[in-house]
Write a protein that holds these residues in place. Structure first.
Motif, PDB file in Angstrom:
ATOM      1  N   PHE A   1       0.827  -1.202   0.000  1.00  0.00           N
ATOM      2  CA  PHE A   1       0.000   0.000   0.000  1.00  0.00           C
ATOM      3  C   PHE A   1       0.865   1.257   0.000  1.00  0.00           C
ATOM      4  CE2 PHE A   1      -2.282   3.417   2.226  1.00  0.00           C
ATOM      5  CZ  PHE A   1      -3.422   3.499   1.437  1.00  0.00           C
ATOM      6  N   LEU A   2       1.862   1.272   0.865  1.00  0.00           N
ATOM      7  CA  LEU A   2       2.747   2.430   0.936  1.00  0.00           C
ATOM      8  C   LEU A   2       3.501   2.633  -0.379  1.00  0.00           C
ATOM      9  CD1 LEU A   2       4.162   1.813   4.514  1.00  0.00           C
ATOM     10  CD2 LEU A   2       2.932   3.873   3.801  1.00  0.00           C
ATOM     11  N   LYS A   3       3.981   1.544  -0.930  1.00  0.00           N
ATOM     12  CA  LYS A   3       4.806   1.625  -2.142  1.00  0.00           C
ATOM     13  C   LYS A   3       3.984   2.013  -3.361  1.00  0.00           C
ATOM     14  CE  LYS A   3       8.670  -0.957  -4.132  1.00  0.00           C
ATOM     15  NZ  LYS A   3       9.434  -2.226  -4.072  1.00  0.00           N
ATOM     16  N   ASP A   4       2.790   1.436  -3.491  1.00  0.00           N
ATOM     17  CA  ASP A   4       1.996   1.634  -4.709  1.00  0.00           C
ATOM     18  C   ASP A   4       1.015   2.795  -4.627  1.00  0.00           C
ATOM     19  OD1 ASP A   4       3.271  -0.513  -5.835  1.00  0.00           O
ATOM     20  OD2 ASP A   4       1.699  -1.948  -5.375  1.00  0.00           O
ATOM     21  N   THR A   5       0.650   3.210  -3.430  1.00  0.00           N
ATOM     22  CA  THR A   5      -0.364   4.260  -3.283  1.00  0.00           C
ATOM     23  C   THR A   5       0.205   5.541  -2.691  1.00  0.00           C
ATOM     24  OG1 THR A   5      -2.073   2.563  -2.998  1.00  0.00           O
ATOM     25  CG2 THR A   5      -2.626   4.813  -2.325  1.00  0.00           C
ATOM     26  N   ILE A   6       0.787   5.444  -1.512  1.00  0.00           N
ATOM     27  CA  ILE A   6       1.289   6.642  -0.837  1.00  0.00           C
ATOM     28  C   ILE A   6       2.471   7.257  -1.589  1.00  0.00           C
ATOM     29  CG2 ILE A   6       2.267   7.576   1.279  1.00  0.00           C
ATOM     30  CD1 ILE A   6      -0.665   6.735   1.523  1.00  0.00           C
ATOM     31  N   LEU A   7       3.455   6.450  -1.935  1.00  0.00           N
ATOM     32  CA  LEU A   7       4.648   6.978  -2.599  1.00  0.00           C
ATOM     33  C   LEU A   7       4.362   7.444  -4.020  1.00  0.00           C
ATOM     34  CD1 LEU A   7       7.456   4.529  -1.409  1.00  0.00           C
ATOM     35  CD2 LEU A   7       6.781   6.732  -0.457  1.00  0.00           C
ATOM     36  N   ALA A   8       3.288   6.929  -4.613  1.00  0.00           N
ATOM     37  CA  ALA A   8       2.944   7.322  -5.983  1.00  0.00           C
ATOM     38  C   ALA A   8       2.101   8.592  -6.036  1.00  0.00           C
ATOM     39  CB  ALA A   8       2.195   6.180  -6.670  1.00  0.00           C
ATOM     40  N   ASP A   9       1.707   9.093  -4.879  1.00  0.00           N
ATOM     41  CA  ASP A   9       0.862  10.290  -4.819  1.00  0.00           C
ATOM     42  C   ASP A   9       1.739  11.537  -4.876  1.00  0.00           C
ATOM     43  OD1 ASP A   9      -0.878  12.329  -4.279  1.00  0.00           O
ATOM     44  OD2 ASP A   9      -1.689  11.464  -2.433  1.00  0.00           O
ATOM     45  N   PRO A  10       1.629  12.348  -5.934  1.00  0.00           N
ATOM     46  CA  PRO A  10       2.453  13.553  -6.045  1.00  0.00           C
ATOM     47  C   PRO A  10       2.305  14.495  -4.854  1.00  0.00           C
ATOM     48  CG  PRO A  10       1.363  13.096  -8.131  1.00  0.00           C
ATOM     49  CD  PRO A  10       0.760  12.172  -7.103  1.00  0.00           C
ATOM     50  N   GLU A  11       1.127  14.506  -4.226  1.00  0.00           N
ATOM     51  CA  GLU A  11       0.893  15.403  -3.099  1.00  0.00           C
ATOM     52  C   GLU A  11       1.651  14.967  -1.842  1.00  0.00           C
ATOM     53  OE1 GLU A  11      -3.228  15.966  -2.400  1.00  0.00           O
ATOM     54  OE2 GLU A  11      -3.624  16.853  -4.362  1.00  0.00           O
ATOM     55  N   MET A  12       2.141  13.716  -1.838  1.00  0.00           N
ATOM     56  CA  MET A  12       2.884  13.234  -0.673  1.00  0.00           C
ATOM     57  C   MET A  12       4.369  13.565  -0.757  1.00  0.00           C
ATOM     58  SD  MET A  12       1.034  12.027   1.684  1.00  0.00           S
ATOM     59  CE  MET A  12       2.390  11.387   2.660  1.00  0.00           C
ATOM     60  N   GLN A  13       4.826  14.009  -1.915  1.00  0.00           N
ATOM     61  CA  GLN A  13       6.238  14.356  -2.059  1.00  0.00           C
ATOM     62  C   GLN A  13       6.573  15.535  -1.140  1.00  0.00           C
ATOM     63  OE1 GLN A  13       7.672  12.005  -4.225  1.00  0.00           O
ATOM     64  NE2 GLN A  13       5.542  11.377  -4.144  1.00  0.00           N
ATOM     65  N   GLY A  14       7.597  15.368  -0.322  1.00  0.00           N
ATOM     66  CA  GLY A  14       7.994  16.427   0.596  1.00  0.00           C
ATOM     67  C   GLY A  14       7.188  16.461   1.878  1.00  0.00           C
ATOM     68  N   ARG A  15       6.462  15.377   2.172  1.00  0.00           N
ATOM     69  CA  ARG A  15       5.639  15.336   3.379  1.00  0.00           C
ATOM     70  C   ARG A  15       5.975  14.101   4.212  1.00  0.00           C
ATOM     71  NH1 ARG A  15      -0.534  16.179   1.645  1.00  0.00           N
ATOM     72  NH2 ARG A  15      -0.740  16.022   3.919  1.00  0.00           N
ATOM     73  N   PHE A  16       5.527  14.124   5.466  1.00  0.00           N
ATOM     74  CA  PHE A  16       5.707  12.976   6.353  1.00  0.00           C
ATOM     75  C   PHE A  16       4.481  12.062   6.261  1.00  0.00           C
ATOM     76  CE2 PHE A  16       8.863  15.754   8.219  1.00  0.00           C
ATOM     77  CZ  PHE A  16       9.856  14.866   8.634  1.00  0.00           C
ATOM     78  N   ILE A  17       4.726  10.779   6.376  1.00  0.00           N
ATOM     79  CA  ILE A  17       3.645   9.790   6.338  1.00  0.00           C
ATOM     80  C   ILE A  17       3.065   9.621   7.735  1.00  0.00           C
ATOM     81  CG2 ILE A  17       3.095   7.347   5.969  1.00  0.00           C
ATOM     82  CD1 ILE A  17       5.344   7.287   3.883  1.00  0.00           C
ATOM     83  N   SER A  18       1.751   9.664   7.845  1.00  0.00           N
ATOM     84  CA  SER A  18       1.086   9.431   9.130  1.00  0.00           C
ATOM     85  C   SER A  18       0.845   7.938   9.285  1.00  0.00           C
ATOM     86  CB  SER A  18      -0.249  10.186   9.189  1.00  0.00           C
ATOM     87  OG  SER A  18      -1.015   9.748  10.291  1.00  0.00           O
ATOM     88  N   GLU A  19       1.534   7.328  10.229  1.00  0.00           N
ATOM     89  CA  GLU A  19       1.368   5.886  10.457  1.00  0.00           C
ATOM     90  C   GLU A  19      -0.081   5.546  10.803  1.00  0.00           C
ATOM     91  OE1 GLU A  19       4.070   4.596  13.428  1.00  0.00           O
ATOM     92  OE2 GLU A  19       5.871   5.150  12.299  1.00  0.00           O
ATOM     93  N   GLN A  20      -0.697   6.395  11.629  1.00  0.00           N
ATOM     94  CA  GLN A  20      -2.068   6.121  12.054  1.00  0.00           C
ATOM     95  C   GLN A  20      -3.043   6.212  10.891  1.00  0.00           C
ATOM     96  OE1 GLN A  20      -2.876   5.051  15.309  1.00  0.00           O
ATOM     97  NE2 GLN A  20      -4.635   4.427  14.040  1.00  0.00           N
ATOM     98  N   ASP A  21      -2.860   7.204  10.026  1.00  0.00           N
ATOM     99  CA  ASP A  21      -3.743   7.336   8.863  1.00  0.00           C
ATOM    100  C   ASP A  21      -3.638   6.112   7.958  1.00  0.00           C
ATOM    101  OD1 ASP A  21      -4.615   9.768   9.721  1.00  0.00           O
ATOM    102  OD2 ASP A  21      -3.442  10.959   8.295  1.00  0.00           O
ATOM    103  N   VAL A  22      -2.417   5.644   7.730  1.00  0.00           N
ATOM    104  CA  VAL A  22      -2.218   4.463   6.886  1.00  0.00           C
ATOM    105  C   VAL A  22      -2.843   3.238   7.555  1.00  0.00           C
ATOM    106  CG1 VAL A  22      -0.510   2.910   5.865  1.00  0.00           C
ATOM    107  CG2 VAL A  22      -0.127   5.379   5.820  1.00  0.00           C
ATOM    108  N   ALA A  23      -2.624   3.104   8.860  1.00  0.00           N
ATOM    109  CA  ALA A  23      -3.196   1.970   9.597  1.00  0.00           C
ATOM    110  C   ALA A  23      -4.715   1.965   9.485  1.00  0.00           C
ATOM    111  CB  ALA A  23      -2.763   2.044  11.064  1.00  0.00           C
TER     112      ALA A  23
END
Length: 230
Positions: free
Chosen positions: A35-57
């Protein structure tokens, strides 16, 4: 004897419970990783941001533990940066990383074209089918780029070299990230990609190795320019 039997049963039950917990943790980690590799990292809006572990969970229905395990794997692949007390940071791809990615792709894809043309294993029909799929996905950048990746990976896999195919597959996350960003930076880039893919297939069909490798180079160079100058 009864005490020995009960003790043995407890040990078996404990072993089974541990195995099940390990299996659950592994499946959760794999789910989080994909999920992180194919969805979060592929989102242009996530570039330059921190990942929320709780949101992903919350999104994928697992605890934060497999999320952290997945982030460790991604950090080992240099896809995220782990910052103490802040979490996992999605650093934008640098100019150097983008250039190196395209250079490596060029080496592999040009070799694949030459080898498959020499051996008569170019998967023309499947490549054309993927181009047709892209025509229907011009409004969906993420899916469009996933099919784009499949188009190029198909040619590499057709070489029959499993190690080469696995090496190329290792570029998947970076390919998708760069590809999606390119679509957002250049107007009508989707149609241009389709045209460039058609040019590659036409060159492969012509039997002219030089023309095929030139078409691949032109396609990658155009994408590189969009990414560096966007």
């Amino acid at each position: 004897m009864e005490l020995i039997w009960l003790s043995a049963m407890r040990m078996i039950l404990l072993w089974y419970t541990c195995c099940m917990q390990a299996a659950d943790s592994l499946s959760g980690r794999e789910k989080a990783y994909e999920f992180l590799k194919d969805t979060i990292l592929a989102d242009p809006e996530m570039q330059g941001r921190f990942i929320s572990e709780q949101d992903v969970a919350n999104q994928i229905g697992v605890s934060r533990t497999p999320i952290r395990e997945a982030l460790l794997l991604l950090a080992a692949e240099d896809l995220v940066q782990l910052v103490p007390k802040k979490g996992a940071y999605v650093a934008p791809l640098s100019s150097r990383q983008i250039t190196e990615l395209m250079e490596l792709r060029g080496v592999v894809e040009r070799y694949a074209a030459e080898k498959t043309m020499t051996e008569g294993t170019v998967p023309f029909r499947k490549m054309m089918e993927l181009i047709e799929q892209q025509r229907w996905l011009v409004e969906d950048p993420r899916q469009f780029i996933d099919v784009d990746r499949q188009f190029h990976a198909l040619l590499v896999a057709a070489t029959g070299n499993e190690l080469l195919a696995k090496t190329y597959e290792g570029l998947r996350a970076r390919q998708v990230r760069a590809g999606v960003v390119a679509l957002y930076r250049a107007q009508n880039r989707q149609q241009a990609v389709i045209d460039e893919h058609n040019a590659i297939v036409a060159a492969l069909q012509s039997g002219d190795v030089g023309a095929a490798t030139a078409a691949i180079t032109a396609h990658l160079d155009t994408t590189l320019k969009v990414l560096l100058n966007g």
